[in-house]
Design a protein around this motif. Sequence first.
Motif, PDB file in Angstrom:
ATOM      1  N   PRO A  48       0.868  -1.190  -0.019  1.00  0.00           N
ATOM      2  CA  PRO A  48      -0.009  -0.055   0.093  1.00  0.00           C
ATOM      3  C   PRO A  48       0.940   1.107   0.001  1.00  0.00           C
ATOM      4  CG  PRO A  48       0.168  -0.913   2.197  1.00  0.00           C
ATOM      5  CD  PRO A  48       0.865  -1.838   1.302  1.00  0.00           C
ATOM      6  N   ALA A  49       0.359   2.380  -0.692  1.00  0.00           N
ATOM      7  CA  ALA A  49       0.990   3.717  -0.425  1.00  0.00           C
ATOM      8  C   ALA A  49      -0.091   4.705  -0.538  1.00  0.00           C
ATOM      9  CB  ALA A  49       1.770   3.816  -1.866  1.00  0.00           C
ATOM     10  N   MET A  50      -0.214   5.462   0.684  1.00  0.00           N
ATOM     11  CA  MET A  50      -1.322   6.476   0.727  1.00  0.00           C
ATOM     12  C   MET A  50      -0.613   7.906   0.248  1.00  0.00           C
ATOM     13  SD  MET A  50      -2.355   3.768   2.218  1.00  0.00           S
ATOM     14  CE  MET A  50      -3.946   3.102   2.623  1.00  0.00           C
ATOM     15  N   VAL A  51      -0.743   8.070  -1.090  1.00  0.00           N
ATOM     16  CA  VAL A  51      -0.325   9.183  -1.674  1.00  0.00           C
ATOM     17  C   VAL A  51      -1.469  10.204  -2.295  1.00  0.00           C
ATOM     18  CG1 VAL A  51       1.376  10.142  -3.157  1.00  0.00           C
ATOM     19  CG2 VAL A  51       1.945   8.046  -2.195  1.00  0.00           C
ATOM     20  N   HIS A  52      -1.652  11.344  -1.678  1.00  0.00           N
ATOM     21  CA  HIS A  52      -2.684  12.045  -1.831  1.00  0.00           C
ATOM     22  C   HIS A  52      -2.559  13.343  -2.621  1.00  0.00           C
ATOM     23  CE1 HIS A  52      -2.694  12.506   2.377  1.00  0.00           C
ATOM     24  NE2 HIS A  52      -3.004  13.798   2.093  1.00  0.00           N
ATOM     25  N   CYS A  53      -1.475  14.147  -2.139  1.00  0.00           N
ATOM     26  CA  CYS A  53      -1.709  15.607  -2.417  1.00  0.00           C
ATOM     27  C   CYS A  53      -1.312  15.736  -3.924  1.00  0.00           C
ATOM     28  CB  CYS A  53      -0.728  16.262  -1.692  1.00  0.00           C
ATOM     29  SG  CYS A  53       0.868  16.266  -2.196  1.00  0.00           S
ATOM     30  N   ALA A  54      -1.893  16.969  -4.593  1.00  0.00           N
ATOM     31  CA  ALA A  54      -1.795  16.943  -6.155  1.00  0.00           C
ATOM     32  C   ALA A  54      -0.459  17.253  -6.613  1.00  0.00           C
ATOM     33  CB  ALA A  54      -2.786  18.266  -6.577  1.00  0.00           C
ATOM     34  N   GLU A  55       0.699  17.814  -5.715  1.00  0.00           N
ATOM     35  CA  GLU A  55       1.727  18.049  -5.982  1.00  0.00           C
ATOM     36  C   GLU A  55       2.506  16.756  -6.245  1.00  0.00           C
ATOM     37  OE1 GLU A  55       0.123  19.682  -3.637  1.00  0.00           O
ATOM     38  OE2 GLU A  55       0.355  21.748  -4.149  1.00  0.00           O
ATOM     39  N   GLY A  72     -14.497   9.329   0.814  1.00  0.00           N
ATOM     40  CA  GLY A  72     -15.378   9.186   2.450  1.00  0.00           C
ATOM     41  C   GLY A  72     -15.227  10.534   2.917  1.00  0.00           C
ATOM     42  N   THR A  73     -14.129  11.015   3.105  1.00  0.00           N
ATOM     43  CA  THR A  73     -13.824  12.323   3.455  1.00  0.00           C
ATOM     44  C   THR A  73     -13.261  13.226   2.675  1.00  0.00           C
ATOM     45  OG1 THR A  73     -11.747  11.543   4.573  1.00  0.00           O
ATOM     46  CG2 THR A  73     -13.693  11.396   6.109  1.00  0.00           C
ATOM     47  N   PRO A  74     -14.012  13.809   1.887  1.00  0.00           N
ATOM     48  CA  PRO A  74     -13.409  14.775   0.549  1.00  0.00           C
ATOM     49  C   PRO A  74     -13.467  16.028   1.066  1.00  0.00           C
ATOM     50  CG  PRO A  74     -16.064  14.161   0.301  1.00  0.00           C
ATOM     51  CD  PRO A  74     -15.373  13.606   1.696  1.00  0.00           C
ATOM     52  N   SER A  75     -12.426  16.715   0.231  1.00  0.00           N
ATOM     53  CA  SER A  75     -12.335  18.077   0.452  1.00  0.00           C
ATOM     54  C   SER A  75     -11.769  18.872  -0.880  1.00  0.00           C
ATOM     55  CB  SER A  75     -11.379  18.623   1.538  1.00  0.00           C
ATOM     56  OG  SER A  75     -10.112  18.262   0.947  1.00  0.00           O
ATOM     57  N   PRO A  76     -11.936  19.991  -1.309  1.00  0.00           N
ATOM     58  CA  PRO A  76     -11.547  20.576  -2.516  1.00  0.00           C
ATOM     59  C   PRO A  76     -10.173  20.101  -2.872  1.00  0.00           C
ATOM     60  CG  PRO A  76     -12.837  22.266  -1.453  1.00  0.00           C
ATOM     61  CD  PRO A  76     -12.663  21.205  -0.408  1.00  0.00           C
ATOM     62  N   GLN A  77      -9.260  20.179  -1.737  1.00  0.00           N
ATOM     63  CA  GLN A  77      -7.746  19.946  -2.153  1.00  0.00           C
ATOM     64  C   GLN A  77      -7.720  18.464  -2.564  1.00  0.00           C
ATOM     65  OE1 GLN A  77      -9.056  21.727   0.653  1.00  0.00           O
ATOM     66  NE2 GLN A  77      -8.264  23.757  -0.101  1.00  0.00           N
ATOM     67  N   TRP A  78      -8.335  17.565  -1.546  1.00  0.00           N
ATOM     68  CA  TRP A  78      -8.116  16.094  -1.998  1.00  0.00           C
ATOM     69  C   TRP A  78      -8.680  15.872  -3.246  1.00  0.00           C
ATOM     70  CZ3 TRP A  78      -7.180  11.711   1.232  1.00  0.00           C
ATOM     71  CH2 TRP A  78      -6.367  12.107   2.713  1.00  0.00           C
ATOM     72  N   ALA A  79      -9.733  16.769  -3.600  1.00  0.00           N
ATOM     73  CA  ALA A  79     -10.367  16.502  -5.188  1.00  0.00           C
ATOM     74  C   ALA A  79      -9.317  16.626  -5.947  1.00  0.00           C
ATOM     75  CB  ALA A  79     -11.752  17.124  -5.246  1.00  0.00           C
ATOM     76  N   GLU A  80      -8.594  17.707  -5.911  1.00  0.00           N
ATOM     77  CA  GLU A  80      -7.399  17.937  -6.950  1.00  0.00           C
ATOM     78  C   GLU A  80      -6.309  17.034  -6.923  1.00  0.00           C
ATOM     79  OE1 GLU A  80      -7.603  20.213  -9.209  1.00  0.00           O
ATOM     80  OE2 GLU A  80      -9.283  20.990  -8.019  1.00  0.00           O
ATOM     81  N   GLY A  81      -6.025  16.426  -5.880  1.00  0.00           N
ATOM     82  CA  GLY A  81      -4.936  15.329  -5.669  1.00  0.00           C
ATOM     83  C   GLY A  81      -5.735  13.946  -6.322  1.00  0.00           C
ATOM     84  N   ILE A  86      -5.443  10.485 -11.071  1.00  0.00           N
ATOM     85  CA  ILE A  86      -6.148   9.820 -12.184  1.00  0.00           C
ATOM     86  C   ILE A  86      -5.510  10.156 -13.346  1.00  0.00           C
ATOM     87  CG2 ILE A  86      -8.353   9.425 -13.467  1.00  0.00           C
ATOM     88  CD1 ILE A  86      -9.676   9.959 -10.762  1.00  0.00           C
ATOM     89  N   ALA A  87      -5.201  11.452 -13.811  1.00  0.00           N
ATOM     90  CA  ALA A  87      -4.518  11.702 -14.923  1.00  0.00           C
ATOM     91  C   ALA A  87      -3.301  10.986 -15.144  1.00  0.00           C
ATOM     92  CB  ALA A  87      -4.306  13.206 -14.902  1.00  0.00           C
ATOM     93  N   GLY A  88      -2.533  11.065 -14.073  1.00  0.00           N
ATOM     94  CA  GLY A  88      -1.018  10.278 -14.265  1.00  0.00           C
ATOM     95  C   GLY A  88      -1.335   8.793 -14.281  1.00  0.00           C
ATOM     96  N   ALA A  89      -2.179   8.274 -13.674  1.00  0.00           N
ATOM     97  CA  ALA A  89      -2.297   7.001 -13.803  1.00  0.00           C
ATOM     98  C   ALA A  89      -2.718   6.525 -15.379  1.00  0.00           C
ATOM     99  CB  ALA A  89      -3.658   6.232 -13.224  1.00  0.00           C
TER     100      ALA A  89
END
Length: 271
Positions: A48-55, A72-81, A86-89
Amino acid sequence: MSLQNTQLNDSWTLYQRLREQTPLVQCITNYVAMNMTANVLLAAGASPAMVHCAEESGEFAALASALSINMGTPSPQWAEGMYAAIAGAQAAGVPWVLDPVAHAATGFRRQLVTALLARRPTAIRGNASEIIALAGASGQGRGMDSGDSVESAGEAARQLARAQGCVVLVTGEVDLATDGQRSLRIEGGSALMPQVTAMGCALSALLAGFIGVAPGQTLAAAVAAAQVFAAAGLKAEQHAQGPGSFLPAFLDALHLLQPSDLQRCPVSEQL
Ligand SMILES: Nc1ncnc2c1ncn2[C@@H]1O[C@H](COP(=O)(O)OP(=O)(O)O)[C@@H](O)[C@H]1O
Ligand SMILES: Cc1ncsc1CCOP(=O)(O)O
Ligand SMILES: [Mg+2]
């Protein structure tokens, strides 16, 4: 029609492959589920790797075997991440799974799930109320939990799979995996599973791991993930007094799982 023998072989073969290949599963998941999800992936044999920030989430996704996105616990910043990951994937040909937690509950979640669906997940895993609402009908979900049966979500799951061109895994007392053409029902599990938080979230991440080791076999990967969870749940229940002791028993069961455990969770074709 019972598929026990072929499906058993498929699920066990895929589980062995997952353990041999230890797929790197990038998870953008909620605060509640992070630790549980990492432990489930490790016990099953994934990384597993928990990597979420858009940077960094898009750059990291190109290195991953699969990506799991959970709202499950979204925010605008997490949405950008999420969007960057998804784009990178997608640029790297990495599959991704959507867990649309409580997507119908608020306006923010409804906007987010629409944006995520437009990015074409490889698979969607949700409870019955979430899948019914994603297909455009009105479900009986309450917060994070389902108020609908998997049976009543079958047609919604097939419609959603066809509309999205993806595999849908809808879970509950029984599970149903469909690509819109074939539908497979997986029995087993334990009534203690919905008594432990983040079981569904962890299953979605494990589904991503299975898809990562089974290119072009997304439906078989969904059946395998559901059957492995069902078998581990059934095995864990034998050693548990309640939700507290169920969780460590479930991790042990994933780690110790044998073909005979899978055999106790039949898979059948839904016509
Ligand atoms: N009553 C039940 N009996 C057996 N297994 C269950 C039951 N409810 C849920 N599960 C299992 O728990 C896991 C999480 O599913 P579910 O509770 O539907 O997801 P969520 O946590 O997202 O609502 C799945 O493996 C599912 O098969
Ligand atoms: C309780 C809770 N609140 C926000 S996300 C979350 C976890 C939901 O996990 P699951 O959908 O697997 O039950
Ligand atoms: Mg859930």
